[in-house]
Design a protein around this motif. Structure first.
Motif, mmCIF file in Angstrom:
data_model
loop_
_atom_site.group_PDB
_atom_site.id
_atom_site.type_symbol
_atom_site.label_atom_id
_atom_site.label_comp_id
_atom_site.label_asym_id
_atom_site.label_seq_id
_atom_site.Cartn_x
_atom_site.Cartn_y
_atom_site.Cartn_z
ATOM 1 N N ALA A 121 -0.984 16.301 9.639
ATOM 2 C CA ALA A 121 -1.263 15.200 10.459
ATOM 3 C C ALA A 121 -0.565 14.156 9.631
ATOM 4 O O ALA A 121 -0.360 14.041 8.645
ATOM 5 N N LYS A 122 0.121 13.134 10.263
ATOM 6 C CA LYS A 122 0.894 12.045 9.569
ATOM 7 C C LYS A 122 -0.045 11.157 8.416
ATOM 8 O O LYS A 122 0.358 11.020 7.115
ATOM 9 N N SER A 123 -1.279 11.111 8.714
ATOM 10 C CA SER A 123 -2.221 10.392 7.824
ATOM 11 C C SER A 123 -2.188 11.079 6.604
ATOM 12 O O SER A 123 -2.243 10.296 5.491
ATOM 13 N N ASN A 124 -2.121 12.600 6.271
ATOM 14 C CA ASN A 124 -2.277 13.268 5.135
ATOM 15 C C ASN A 124 -0.718 13.035 4.353
ATOM 16 O O ASN A 124 -1.134 12.953 3.137
ATOM 17 N N PHE A 125 0.443 12.824 4.992
ATOM 18 C CA PHE A 125 1.500 12.405 4.376
ATOM 19 C C PHE A 125 1.434 11.026 3.874
ATOM 20 O O PHE A 125 1.935 10.970 2.482
ATOM 21 N N VAL A 126 0.970 10.189 4.475
ATOM 22 C CA VAL A 126 0.650 8.970 4.085
ATOM 23 C C VAL A 126 -0.117 8.829 2.848
ATOM 24 O O VAL A 126 0.048 8.265 1.608
ATOM 25 N N GLU A 127 -1.262 9.642 2.988
ATOM 26 C CA GLU A 127 -2.126 9.667 1.946
ATOM 27 C C GLU A 127 -1.485 10.297 0.801
ATOM 28 O O GLU A 127 -1.730 9.838 -0.657
ATOM 29 N N GLY A 128 -0.915 11.489 0.724
ATOM 30 C CA GLY A 128 -0.291 12.253 -0.378
ATOM 31 C C GLY A 128 1.080 11.265 -1.043
ATOM 32 O O GLY A 128 1.073 11.164 -2.204
ATOM 33 N N TRP A 129 1.784 10.735 -0.259
ATOM 34 C CA TRP A 129 2.868 10.018 -0.680
ATOM 35 C C TRP A 129 2.446 8.809 -1.317
ATOM 36 O O TRP A 129 2.906 8.226 -2.108
ATOM 37 N N THR A 130 1.285 8.148 -0.622
ATOM 38 C CA THR A 130 0.881 6.920 -1.533
ATOM 39 C C THR A 130 0.407 7.065 -2.792
ATOM 40 O O THR A 130 0.699 6.391 -3.776
#
Length: 146
Positions: A121-130
């Motif tokens: 899910a995009k939210s996981n990428f947002v969390e990871g990259w943040t």
């Protein structure tokens, strides 16, 4: 359905050379990024696989370098072994006096079918990259001395 790419920008209190080395030198990448990384070369066509444990299972991250402008930009295709989808990660660096602005763009995340595979899910990428760009890389480059 194509969605907007994930874009994260940060400015570090570190010279561009130090940030470039942190995102392209294997030993430095292992310290802030993926400790399981076994090889990496900032050269077009270079491919590597990074095994990353997520929720108890191994997700092979497959990277292929597609663009390199030394000291300024690196891009690589990013896929997951055994899954559909292909994305493009780009990290661009801009010198601002003795500081460095990084712009990370991760495009094509919708191709991983995050609705079908929640780990993508995009939210996981947002969390990871943040975390990686906003905390881990920032702390790594700002604590180093040349």
């Amino acid at each position: 359905m194509k969605t907007e790419p994930l874009v994260i920008e940060r400015t570090y209190n570190a010279p561009i050379k130090r940030v470039w080395e942190a995102i392209t030198d294997l030993e430095k990448m292992k310290q802030w990024y993926f400790s399981t990384l076994t090889e990496f070369e900032p050269e077009i066509g270079f491919e590597t696989i990074v095994d990353v444990k997520h929720n108890g299972k191994i997700l092979p991250h497959i990277w292929k370098v597609t663009d390199v402008i030394p000291g300024k930009k690196i891009s690589y295709e990013w896929k997951f072994g055994g899954y559909h989808g292909n994305s493009l990660l780009t990290m661009e660096l801009f010198a601002i006096d003795e500081k460095t602005r990084i712009v990370l763009t991760h495009a094509g995340l919708e191709s991983f079918e995050g609705d079908k595979y929640p780990e993508f899910a995009k939210s996981n990428f947002v969390e990871g990259w943040t975390y990686f760009i906003g905390k881990a890389l920032k702390e790594f480059v700002e604590q180093q001395n040349d």
